[in-house]
Design a protein around this motif. Structure first.
Motif, PDB file in Angstrom:
ATOM      1  N   GLN A   1       4.405  -1.235 -13.797  1.00 18.81           N
ATOM      2  CA  GLN A   1       5.733  -0.167 -13.167  1.00 18.81           C
ATOM      3  C   GLN A   1       4.782   0.572 -12.393  1.00 18.81           C
ATOM      4  OE1 GLN A   1       8.247  -1.111 -15.368  1.00 18.81           O
ATOM      5  NE2 GLN A   1       7.780   1.670 -14.948  1.00 18.81           N
ATOM      6  N   ARG A   2       5.759   1.249 -11.363  1.00 19.97           N
ATOM      7  CA  ARG A   2       5.182   2.743 -10.628  1.00 19.97           C
ATOM      8  C   ARG A   2       4.976   3.539 -11.303  1.00 19.97           C
ATOM      9  NH1 ARG A   2       8.947   2.460  -5.442  1.00 19.97           N
ATOM     10  NH2 ARG A   2       7.104   3.074  -4.496  1.00 19.97           N
TER      11      ARG A   2
ATOM     12  N   SER B   1       0.613  -1.231   0.260  1.00 21.77           N
ATOM     13  CA  SER B   1       0.056   0.265  -0.323  1.00 21.77           C
ATOM     14  C   SER B   1       1.277   1.155  -0.356  1.00 21.77           C
ATOM     15  CB  SER B   1      -0.847   0.114   0.883  1.00 21.77           C
ATOM     16  OG  SER B   1      -0.210  -0.095   2.100  1.00 21.77           O
ATOM     17  N   ASP B   2       1.717   1.261   0.467  1.00 24.31           N
ATOM     18  CA  ASP B   2       2.652   2.270   0.023  1.00 24.31           C
ATOM     19  C   ASP B   2       3.609   2.481  -1.066  1.00 24.31           C
ATOM     20  OD1 ASP B   2       1.567   2.914   3.256  1.00 24.31           O
ATOM     21  OD2 ASP B   2       3.682   2.542   3.691  1.00 24.31           O
ATOM     22  N   ALA B   3       3.752   1.441  -1.563  1.00 25.26           N
ATOM     23  CA  ALA B   3       4.769   1.393  -2.802  1.00 25.26           C
ATOM     24  C   ALA B   3       3.878   1.782  -4.094  1.00 25.26           C
ATOM     25  CB  ALA B   3       5.403  -0.121  -3.147  1.00 25.26           C
TER      26      ALA B   3
ATOM     27  N   VAL C   1       7.082  -3.331  -9.645  1.00 30.92           N
ATOM     28  CA  VAL C   1       6.775  -4.430  -8.332  1.00 30.92           C
ATOM     29  C   VAL C   1       6.904  -5.771  -9.503  1.00 30.92           C
ATOM     30  CG1 VAL C   1       5.266  -4.666  -6.790  1.00 30.92           C
ATOM     31  CG2 VAL C   1       5.958  -2.282  -7.117  1.00 30.92           C
ATOM     32  N   ARG C   2       7.979  -6.223  -8.686  1.00 32.11           N
ATOM     33  CA  ARG C   2       7.638  -7.743  -9.526  1.00 32.11           C
ATOM     34  C   ARG C   2       6.958  -8.617  -8.452  1.00 32.11           C
ATOM     35  NH1 ARG C   2      11.392 -10.787 -12.715  1.00 32.11           N
ATOM     36  NH2 ARG C   2      10.855 -12.233 -13.038  1.00 32.11           N
TER      37      ARG C   2
ATOM     38  N   ARG D   1      -3.134   1.456  -8.803  1.00 33.93           N
ATOM     39  CA  ARG D   1      -1.752   0.078  -9.375  1.00 33.93           C
ATOM     40  C   ARG D   1      -2.157  -1.161  -8.362  1.00 33.93           C
ATOM     41  NH1 ARG D   1      -0.844  -1.048 -14.601  1.00 33.93           N
ATOM     42  NH2 ARG D   1       1.540  -0.734 -14.613  1.00 33.93           N
ATOM     43  N   LEU D   2      -2.828  -0.473  -7.216  1.00 36.51           N
ATOM     44  CA  LEU D   2      -2.756  -1.457  -6.200  1.00 36.51           C
ATOM     45  C   LEU D   2      -4.088  -2.716  -6.632  1.00 36.51           C
ATOM     46  CD1 LEU D   2      -1.539  -2.735  -3.470  1.00 36.51           C
ATOM     47  CD2 LEU D   2      -3.416  -0.992  -2.229  1.00 36.51           C
TER      48      LEU D   2
END
Length: 132
Positions: free
Chosen positions: A115-116, A16-18, A61-62, A23-24
């Protein structure tokens, strides 16, 4: 609690912080679909372990999910026939992730990357944030 619900909760708590909320939500949906596939197609029982791992990089993120099943060969998923109640998991994976693939070893794994996105100015969760 179902495997899909556990997977969604784990992702929400850990990422949740990333990731941005949008996207989450995509990642939660994808791990839910992969967990469901592990139960439905790999034949995982309540006592079998489905493991999930997330690696956060500055730009992406993977997420990897592993089960004891035999898996499948990588292919371009096709949408199910009209009116089908299921069969959308890999189609969603293809459409919502930026990259995905499979791994074999002790069991079978599916990984995907997203992708972030740049978070709004002043949001300290973003990859641009620097300590003061």
């Amino acid at each position: 609690m179902t495997a899909a619900r556990c997977a969604r909760r784990a992702v929400r708590e850990e990422l949740s912080d990333a990731l941005t909320k949008r996207r989450l939500a995509d990642v939660e949906l994808l791990v839910s679909e992969l967990a469901t596939n592990s139960v439905r197609h790999a034949g995982c029982a309540e006592t079998d372990e489905i493991s999930i791992r997330a690696d956060v990089k500055p730009d992406r993120v993977r997420v990897s999910m592993f089960d004891p099943g035999d898996g499948f060969d990588v292919h371009t998923p096709q949408p199910p026939s009209n009116g089908a109640a299921g069969g959308y998991g890999l189609v969603l994976l293809e459409r919502l992730s930026d990259r995905w693939g499979v791994q074999r070893g002790d069991g079978f794994g599916v990984w995907f990357e997203v992708q972030r996105e740049r978070l709004p100015f002043g949001d300290e969760r973003g990859p641009r944030a620097q300590p003061a």
